[in-house]
Design a protein around this motif. Structure first.
Motif, PDB file in Angstrom:
ATOM      1  N   LEU A   2      -0.515   5.373  -0.039  1.00 29.68           N
ATOM      2  CA  LEU A   2      -1.545   5.888   0.856  1.00 29.68           C
ATOM      3  C   LEU A   2      -1.083   5.789   2.302  1.00 29.68           C
ATOM      4  O   LEU A   2      -1.213   6.740   3.075  1.00 29.68           O
ATOM      5  N   GLU A   3      -0.520   4.640   2.652  1.00 28.40           N
ATOM      6  CA  GLU A   3      -0.052   4.444   4.026  1.00 28.40           C
ATOM      7  C   GLU A   3       1.014   5.476   4.393  1.00 28.40           C
ATOM      8  O   GLU A   3       0.947   6.089   5.469  1.00 28.40           O
ATOM      9  N   ASN A   4       1.962   5.716   3.512  1.00 27.57           N
ATOM     10  CA  ASN A   4       3.014   6.712   3.779  1.00 27.57           C
ATOM     11  C   ASN A   4       2.425   8.109   3.931  1.00 27.57           C
ATOM     12  O   ASN A   4       2.838   8.872   4.802  1.00 27.57           O
ATOM     13  N   TYR A   5       1.471   8.439   3.080  1.00 26.23           N
ATOM     14  CA  TYR A   5       0.814   9.744   3.146  1.00 26.23           C
ATOM     15  C   TYR A   5       0.137   9.932   4.504  1.00 26.23           C
ATOM     16  O   TYR A   5       0.298  10.957   5.156  1.00 26.23           O
ATOM     17  N   LEU A   6      -0.621   8.933   4.918  1.00 26.05           N
ATOM     18  CA  LEU A   6      -1.342   9.023   6.192  1.00 26.05           C
ATOM     19  C   LEU A   6      -0.392   9.046   7.383  1.00 26.05           C
ATOM     20  O   LEU A   6      -0.629   9.772   8.354  1.00 26.05           O
ATOM     21  N   LYS A   7       0.686   8.280   7.322  1.00 24.05           N
ATOM     22  CA  LYS A   7       1.663   8.284   8.421  1.00 24.05           C
ATOM     23  C   LYS A   7       2.354   9.636   8.548  1.00 24.05           C
ATOM     24  O   LYS A   7       2.626  10.103   9.651  1.00 24.05           O
ATOM     25  N   LYS A   8       2.633  10.265   7.407  1.00 20.93           N
ATOM     26  CA  LYS A   8       3.309  11.557   7.404  1.00 20.93           C
ATOM     27  C   LYS A   8       2.473  12.631   8.104  1.00 20.93           C
ATOM     28  O   LYS A   8       3.003  13.515   8.766  1.00 20.93           O
ATOM     29  N   ILE A   9       1.156  12.540   7.966  1.00 20.54           N
ATOM     30  CA  ILE A   9       0.265  13.517   8.597  1.00 20.54           C
ATOM     31  C   ILE A   9       0.276  13.365  10.111  1.00 20.54           C
ATOM     32  O   ILE A   9       0.068  14.316  10.845  1.00 20.54           O
ATOM     33  N   ASN A  10       0.520  12.138  10.575  1.00 15.42           N
ATOM     34  CA  ASN A  10       0.732  11.878  11.995  1.00 15.42           C
ATOM     35  C   ASN A  10      -0.491  12.180  12.875  1.00 15.42           C
ATOM     36  O   ASN A  10      -0.366  12.753  13.951  1.00 15.42           O
ATOM     37  N   ILE A  11      -1.667  11.779  12.402  1.00 19.12           N
ATOM     38  CA  ILE A  11      -2.897  11.925  13.191  1.00 19.12           C
ATOM     39  C   ILE A  11      -3.479  10.553  13.515  1.00 19.12           C
ATOM     40  O   ILE A  11      -3.900  10.304  14.638  1.00 19.12           O
ATOM     41  N   LEU A  12      -3.490   9.682  12.534  1.00 16.21           N
ATOM     42  CA  LEU A  12      -4.123   8.371  12.678  1.00 16.21           C
ATOM     43  C   LEU A  12      -3.161   7.348  13.272  1.00 16.21           C
ATOM     44  O   LEU A  12      -1.957   7.397  13.019  1.00 16.21           O
ATOM     45  N   THR A  13      -3.723   6.426  14.044  1.00 12.08           N
ATOM     46  CA  THR A  13      -2.915   5.335  14.592  1.00 12.08           C
ATOM     47  C   THR A  13      -2.632   4.314  13.483  1.00 12.08           C
ATOM     48  O   THR A  13      -3.289   4.316  12.435  1.00 12.08           O
ATOM     49  N   ASP A  14      -1.687   3.419  13.732  1.00 11.82           N
ATOM     50  CA  ASP A  14      -1.390   2.361  12.761  1.00 11.82           C
ATOM     51  C   ASP A  14      -2.635   1.508  12.507  1.00 11.82           C
ATOM     52  O   ASP A  14      -2.901   1.106  11.371  1.00 11.82           O
ATOM     53  N   LYS A  15      -3.408   1.253  13.556  1.00 15.60           N
ATOM     54  CA  LYS A  15      -4.626   0.463  13.407  1.00 15.60           C
ATOM     55  C   LYS A  15      -5.639   1.181  12.513  1.00 15.60           C
ATOM     56  O   LYS A  15      -6.287   0.565  11.650  1.00 15.60           O
ATOM     57  N   GLU A  16      -5.785   2.487  12.686  1.00 18.67           N
ATOM     58  CA  GLU A  16      -6.719   3.260  11.870  1.00 18.67           C
ATOM     59  C   GLU A  16      -6.267   3.301  10.400  1.00 18.67           C
ATOM     60  O   GLU A  16      -7.095   3.234   9.485  1.00 18.67           O
ATOM     61  N   ILE A  17      -4.973   3.377  10.195  1.00 17.45           N
ATOM     62  CA  ILE A  17      -4.445   3.351   8.831  1.00 17.45           C
ATOM     63  C   ILE A  17      -4.711   1.993   8.190  1.00 17.45           C
ATOM     64  O   ILE A  17      -5.109   1.913   7.030  1.00 17.45           O
ATOM     65  N   GLU A  18      -4.541   0.940   8.948  1.00 18.14           N
ATOM     66  CA  GLU A  18      -4.829  -0.405   8.424  1.00 18.14           C
ATOM     67  C   GLU A  18      -6.311  -0.552   8.078  1.00 18.14           C
ATOM     68  O   GLU A  18      -6.669  -1.180   7.089  1.00 18.14           O
ATOM     69  N   GLU A  19      -7.177   0.054   8.918  1.00 16.19           N
ATOM     70  CA  GLU A  19      -8.623   0.004   8.646  1.00 16.19           C
ATOM     71  C   GLU A  19      -8.944   0.636   7.299  1.00 16.19           C
ATOM     72  O   GLU A  19      -9.689   0.066   6.500  1.00 16.19           O
ATOM     73  N   ILE A  20      -8.386   1.800   7.052  1.00 13.16           N
ATOM     74  CA  ILE A  20      -8.698   2.491   5.802  1.00 13.16           C
ATOM     75  C   ILE A  20      -8.112   1.741   4.616  1.00 13.16           C
ATOM     76  O   ILE A  20      -8.721   1.669   3.549  1.00 13.16           O
ATOM     77  N   LYS A  21      -6.946   1.157   4.796  1.00 14.42           N
ATOM     78  CA  LYS A  21      -6.361   0.357   3.717  1.00 14.42           C
ATOM     79  C   LYS A  21      -7.232  -0.863   3.404  1.00 14.42           C
ATOM     80  O   LYS A  21      -7.381  -1.239   2.249  1.00 14.42           O
ATOM     81  N   SER A  22      -7.825  -1.443   4.424  1.00 15.91           N
ATOM     82  CA  SER A  22      -8.624  -2.652   4.211  1.00 15.91           C
ATOM     83  C   SER A  22      -9.960  -2.357   3.516  1.00 15.91           C
ATOM     84  O   SER A  22     -10.513  -3.218   2.843  1.00 15.91           O
ATOM     85  N   VAL A  23     -10.481  -1.146   3.654  1.00 13.49           N
ATOM     86  CA  VAL A  23     -11.762  -0.808   3.023  1.00 13.49           C
ATOM     87  C   VAL A  23     -11.588  -0.088   1.689  1.00 13.49           C
ATOM     88  O   VAL A  23     -12.527  -0.001   0.906  1.00 13.49           O
ATOM     89  N   GLY A  24     -10.400   0.431   1.444  1.00  8.98           N
ATOM     90  CA  GLY A  24     -10.146   1.119   0.181  1.00  8.98           C
ATOM     91  C   GLY A  24     -10.149   0.128  -0.978  1.00  8.98           C
ATOM     92  O   GLY A  24      -9.684  -0.998  -0.856  1.00  8.98           O
ATOM     93  N   LYS A  25     -10.702   0.563  -2.087  1.00 10.30           N
ATOM     94  CA  LYS A  25     -10.809  -0.301  -3.265  1.00 10.30           C
ATOM     95  C   LYS A  25      -9.992   0.300  -4.402  1.00 10.30           C
ATOM     96  O   LYS A  25     -10.196   1.461  -4.764  1.00 10.30           O
ATOM     97  N   LYS A  26      -9.074  -0.493  -4.951  1.00 12.13           N
ATOM     98  CA  LYS A  26      -8.295  -0.017  -6.087  1.00 12.13           C
ATOM     99  C   LYS A  26      -9.159  -0.017  -7.337  1.00 12.13           C
ATOM    100  O   LYS A  26      -9.940  -0.932  -7.565  1.00 12.13           O
ATOM    101  N   SER A  27      -9.011   1.040  -8.121  1.00  9.02           N
ATOM    102  CA  SER A  27      -9.700   1.102  -9.405  1.00  9.02           C
ATOM    103  C   SER A  27      -8.836   1.874 -10.390  1.00  9.02           C
ATOM    104  O   SER A  27      -7.885   2.555  -9.999  1.00  9.02           O
ATOM    105  N   ASN A  28      -9.180   1.749 -11.651  1.00 11.15           N
ATOM    106  CA  ASN A  28      -8.420   2.400 -12.713  1.00 11.15           C
ATOM    107  C   ASN A  28      -9.352   3.185 -13.613  1.00 11.15           C
ATOM    108  O   ASN A  28     -10.483   2.772 -13.865  1.00 11.15           O
TER     109      ASN A  28
END
Length: 188
Positions: A2-28
């Motif tokens: 997810l982090e690589n995908y978001l970085k590739k788009i090059n819109i969000l800051t590193d802090k914003e990417i960390e925010e989304i990673k912290s709220v995202g919930k893994k599920s199967n």
């Protein structure tokens, strides 16, 4: 992923990417499990880490019509339900075991209110979905089944390799028998 995908788009800051990673919930999801069923309201967007999902609706004849396939490294949701907060007419089902990161709409709305970068990102995702939908409509209306299969073979060979025949046939708008005939003709 997810982090690589978001970085590739090059819109969000590193802090914003960390925010989304912290709220995202893994599920199967196990094969044949549902992300959402017709009649439910979609309250999450998911990023597919592994596995494959299909989006389908049930026709008035009771047939399941597959109209979208989602592979890893892509976002997925029942988009119109997600936006309108109304019940969906689609089903999203795991074709294989699937690992997801889900993010609730309520959090996405908060993020979008906090930063114009999220608004830009969401607009880009909506535009991407629109373009894919338009391409799909044009393909279904302009090309015959053999042309659609050839296009899929050329541009998205993973569909041919990883999707069960009945879903692939439905996606192409043909019967399984017709798809088998097309595959034989094209392989010669």
């Amino acid at each position: 992923m997810l982090e690589n995908y978001l970085k590739k788009i090059n819109i969000l800051t590193d802090k914003e990417i960390e925010e989304i990673k912290s709220v995202g919930k893994k599920s199967n999801l196990k094969k044949a499990d549902y992300f959402i069923r017709e009649g439910e309201t979609c309250k999450d967007v998911a990023f597919v880490l592994s596995g494959t999902l299909r989006s389908y609706y049930v026709s008035d004849k009771g047939e399941e019509i597959t109209y979208c396939i989602t592979f890893p490294n892509n976002f997925m949701t029942a988009y119109s339900s997600f936006i309108t907060e109304l019940s969906t007419e689609e089903n999203i089902q795991a074709i294989t075991n699937v690992e997801l990161i889900t993010i609730p709409k309520s959090i996405i709305d908060v993020l979008a209110n906090q930063s114009p970068n999220w608004v830009r990102f969401l607009r880009l995702m909506a535009e991407k979905q629109y373009i894919e939908l338009e391409k799909r409509i044009f393909q279904l209306q302009k090309n015959n089944a053999s042309q659609r299969y050839s296009d899929l073979l050329k541009n998205q060979p993973e569909y041919i390799e990883k999707i069960p025949l009945q879903y692939l046939a439905s996606y192409l708008g043909v019967s399984q028998r017709h798809l088998s005939r097309i595959r034989r003709e094209i392989s010669f």
